[in-house]
Design an enzyme around this catalytic site. Structure first.
Site, short mmCIF file in Angstrom:
data_model
loop_
_atom_site.label_atom_id
_atom_site.label_comp_id
_atom_site.label_asym_id
_atom_site.label_seq_id
_atom_site.Cartn_x
_atom_site.Cartn_y
_atom_site.Cartn_z
N TYR A 1 -7.53 5.60 -9.44
CA TYR A 1 -7.51 5.18 -8.34
C TYR A 1 -7.06 4.31 -8.19
O TYR A 1 -7.05 4.11 -6.69
CB TYR A 1 -8.91 6.25 -7.53
CG TYR A 1 -10.08 5.42 -8.38
CD1 TYR A 1 -10.76 4.96 -8.95
CD2 TYR A 1 -10.97 4.27 -6.57
CE1 TYR A 1 -11.80 5.21 -10.02
CE2 TYR A 1 -11.97 3.83 -7.30
CZ TYR A 1 -12.72 4.32 -8.66
OH TYR A 1 -13.84 2.91 -9.39
N TYR B 1 1.15 -1.17 0.56
CA TYR B 1 0.13 0.01 -0.18
C TYR B 1 0.83 0.80 0.17
O TYR B 1 2.26 1.17 0.03
CB TYR B 1 -0.64 -0.42 1.40
CG TYR B 1 -2.23 0.97 1.27
CD1 TYR B 1 -2.87 0.90 0.17
CD2 TYR B 1 -1.97 1.74 2.59
CE1 TYR B 1 -4.05 2.57 -0.31
CE2 TYR B 1 -3.00 2.52 2.35
CZ TYR B 1 -3.86 2.93 1.13
OH TYR B 1 -4.79 3.76 0.89
N ARG C 1 -17.34 -6.66 -15.10
CA ARG C 1 -16.39 -7.50 -16.05
C ARG C 1 -17.72 -9.17 -16.57
O ARG C 1 -17.35 -10.05 -17.02
CB ARG C 1 -15.63 -8.27 -14.71
CG ARG C 1 -14.58 -7.45 -14.81
CD ARG C 1 -13.35 -8.44 -14.22
NE ARG C 1 -13.41 -8.69 -13.07
CZ ARG C 1 -12.83 -9.92 -12.14
NH1 ARG C 1 -11.49 -10.05 -12.88
NH2 ARG C 1 -13.16 -10.10 -10.43
N1 LIG Z 1 -6.98 5.96 -4.33
C1 LIG Z 1 -8.42 5.92 -3.29
O1 LIG Z 1 -7.99 6.68 -2.53
C2 LIG Z 1 -9.28 4.71 -3.45
C3 LIG Z 1 -9.57 4.60 -2.28
C4 LIG Z 1 -10.66 3.51 -2.50
C5 LIG Z 1 -10.21 2.86 -3.46
N2 LIG Z 1 -9.89 2.58 -3.66
C6 LIG Z 1 -9.30 1.25 -4.95
O2 LIG Z 1 -10.37 1.22 -6.28
C7 LIG Z 1 -10.63 0.53 -5.91
C8 LIG Z 1 -11.87 -0.99 -5.41
O3 LIG Z 1 -12.21 -0.41 -4.26
P1 LIG Z 1 -13.34 -0.74 -3.10
O4 LIG Z 1 -13.08 -0.87 -2.65
O5 LIG Z 1 -14.21 -0.45 -4.43
O6 LIG Z 1 -13.59 -2.98 -4.20
P2 LIG Z 1 -14.67 -3.99 -3.87
O7 LIG Z 1 -16.02 -3.45 -3.52
O8 LIG Z 1 -13.82 -5.09 -3.28
O9 LIG Z 1 -14.29 -3.84 -5.57
C9 LIG Z 1 -13.51 -4.90 -6.26
C10 LIG Z 1 -14.15 -4.78 -7.53
O10 LIG Z 1 -12.19 -5.00 -8.28
C11 LIG Z 1 -12.81 -6.03 -9.67
N3 LIG Z 1 -12.14 -6.48 -9.68
C12 LIG Z 1 -11.01 -7.61 -8.90
N4 LIG Z 1 -10.53 -7.75 -9.77
C13 LIG Z 1 -10.37 -7.61 -10.95
C14 LIG Z 1 -9.24 -7.72 -11.86
N5 LIG Z 1 -8.30 -8.43 -12.07
N6 LIG Z 1 -9.72 -6.86 -12.68
C15 LIG Z 1 -10.43 -6.55 -12.92
N7 LIG Z 1 -11.44 -6.08 -12.05
C16 LIG Z 1 -10.83 -6.53 -10.92
C17 LIG Z 1 -14.20 -6.35 -9.28
O11 LIG Z 1 -15.04 -7.34 -10.52
P3 LIG Z 1 -15.70 -8.41 -10.03
O12 LIG Z 1 -16.68 -8.29 -9.16
O13 LIG Z 1 -16.36 -8.62 -10.79
O14 LIG Z 1 -14.91 -9.46 -8.90
C18 LIG Z 1 -15.16 -4.72 -7.94
O15 LIG Z 1 -15.35 -4.45 -9.04
C19 LIG Z 1 -9.54 -0.69 -5.54
O16 LIG Z 1 -8.32 -1.23 -6.66
C20 LIG Z 1 -8.97 -0.02 -3.95
O17 LIG Z 1 -7.62 0.33 -3.26
C21 LIG Z 1 -8.46 3.52 -4.37
#
Ligand SMILES: NC(=O)c1ccc[n+]([C@@H]2O[C@H](COP(=O)([O-])OP(=O)(O)OC[C@H]3O[C@@H](n4cnc5c(N)ncnc54)[C@H](OP(=O)(O)O)[C@@H]3O)[C@@H](O)[C@H]2O)c1
Length: 330
Positions: free
Chosen positions: A238, A54, A174
């Site tokens: 992000y 992270y 997906r």
């Molecule tokens: N930069 C920031 O401040 C910030 C803040 C919040 C979140 N994030 C990031 O945003 C992303 C989503 O977070 P979240 O909490 O919303 O996640 P989440 O609710 O756990 O959902 C994960 C998502 O990623 C998809 N996924 C998983 N593996 C994948 C792959 N290999 N290729 C393409 N898609 C894939 C899943 O699709 P399926 O359901 O089809 O498996 C699902 O849509 C993460 O990378 C997280 O670290 C960043």
């Protein structure tokens, strides 16, 4: 008193390194409170934090948990918070524990009236979606926003917050089974993230191509989002769920003047300060209270079942967040 605390002494595969221990915690000193924790989600960032990948390295041994909610149950001298107030622990204080003794001044007030499971998740995903829809493009009602991983927690918040502002969303997922659910939630278009996408969609927006693209996947999926943007559109990265690098074709930069930006909530919160963060929360909280902003929960586990909870959180194609019931508040 004693507290149940999830801890890791080395970074590595979450299921292997996180253990739950019972520890003694002292009474609150001046300026401190005891918080009885209610619930916390397992976010992708938590898995990365425990794995050591992270943006912030843990000071070991460390308590995981970037967000969650709890209630003040005891206040030391000189504290403005009252017993019963719901708070987010200060930045850097891991949330996966039943009780914590923390500095009251670093606690962020959270809406007391929300169900604990939604209050526990009101910080990371909703505020990320909120900021990205405000900070990178001058969006007017009717404008289109395009995103991948649209069924993720952030993606769903983007759909719901965009709808509340009169914006329209083009959403990539997906899995076909998610399409009706996202349309019912307010998405304007939902498609499978694949090769034929740009040609199929260009007729949707006529002379108003998307100004903003949101990328949580990276690799080819990010390029598909970028390819849907109008001239001088902004792609905000992000997340990197695919772990694939973003290799941008020169033509997108030269001929389309593509703007590339990144967003990290932790950095935004640090530079904006607590009052601004609290202000943003006050704006999203009514939407959560009314049901217009919801993040689904796939399963809930007690802290004692942390290994099972982590295993479930690592699975793809989940039906929502994995939530920890922390047991501090009964
Ligand atoms: N930069 C920031 O401040 C910030 C803040 C919040 C979140 N994030 C990031 O945003 C992303 C989503 O977070 P979240 O909490 O919303 O996640 P989440 O609710 O756990 O959902 C994960 C998502 O990623 C998809 N996924 C998983 N593996 C994948 C792959 N290999 N290729 C393409 N898609 C894939 C899943 O699709 P399926 O359901 O089809 O498996 C699902 O849509 C993460 O990378 C997280 O670290 C960043």
């Amino acid at each position: 008193m004693t507290a149940q605390v999830a801890r890791f002494e080395r970074t590595g595969p979450p299921r292997e390194v996180v253990r739950v221990e019972t520890v003694e915690i002292g009474p609150p000193g001046p300026g401190q409170v005891v918080v009885a924790m209610e619930a916390a989600p397992i976010n992708p960032a938590d898995l990365n934090y425990i794995s050591g990948t992270y943006g912030v390295r843990p000071q070991l041994p460390a308590v995981p948990g970037l967000e969650g909610c709890g209630r003040v149950v005891e206040a030391g001298p000189g504290v403005k918070l009252a017993v019963g107030d719901r708070v987010r622990l200060p930045e850097g204080e891991g949330t996966w524990r039943s009780h914590a003794v923390v500095e009251a001044g670093g606690c962020l007030p959270l809406p007391g009236e929300l169900a604990a499971e939604q209050a526990a998740m009101i910080y990371v995903n909703p505020l990320t979606a909120w900021r990205m829809l405000h900070d990178f493009a001058d969006l007017k009602p009717g404008d289109w926003v395009v995103q991948n991983a649209a069924n993720s927690g952030v993606g769903r918040c983007v759909v719901q917050l965009a709808k509340a502002r009169g914006l329209r969303t083009l959403n990539l997922v997906r899995r076909a089974e998610l399409i009706p659910e996202l349309l019912a939630m307010g998405a304007d278009r939902v498609e499978i993230d694949g090769l034929e996408l740009p040609r199929k969609w260009q007729e949707s927006w006529g002379d108003r191509p998307p100004k903003l693209g949101l990328n949580a996947v990276g690799g080819d999926s990010a390029l598909r989002v970028a390819g849907l943007l109008g001239r001088a559109g902004t792609l905000v990265t992000y997340g990197a769920m695919s772990k694939q690098a973003l290799k941008v074709p020169n033509g997108l930069l030269i001929f389309n003047d593509l703007r590339l930006r990144g967003f990290w909530l932790t950095a935004w919160a640090k530079t904006s300060g607590m009052e601004t963060v609290a202000g943003a929360l006050r704006e999203v909280a009514p939407l959560a209270a009314s049901g217009a902003l919801q993040v689904p929960v796939a399963a809930t586990y007690g802290l004692e079942a942390i290994s099972e909870a982590l295993a479930h959180a690592e699975q793809e194609a989940r039906g929502g967040k994995i939530l920890l019931r922390l047991g501090g508040a009964g």
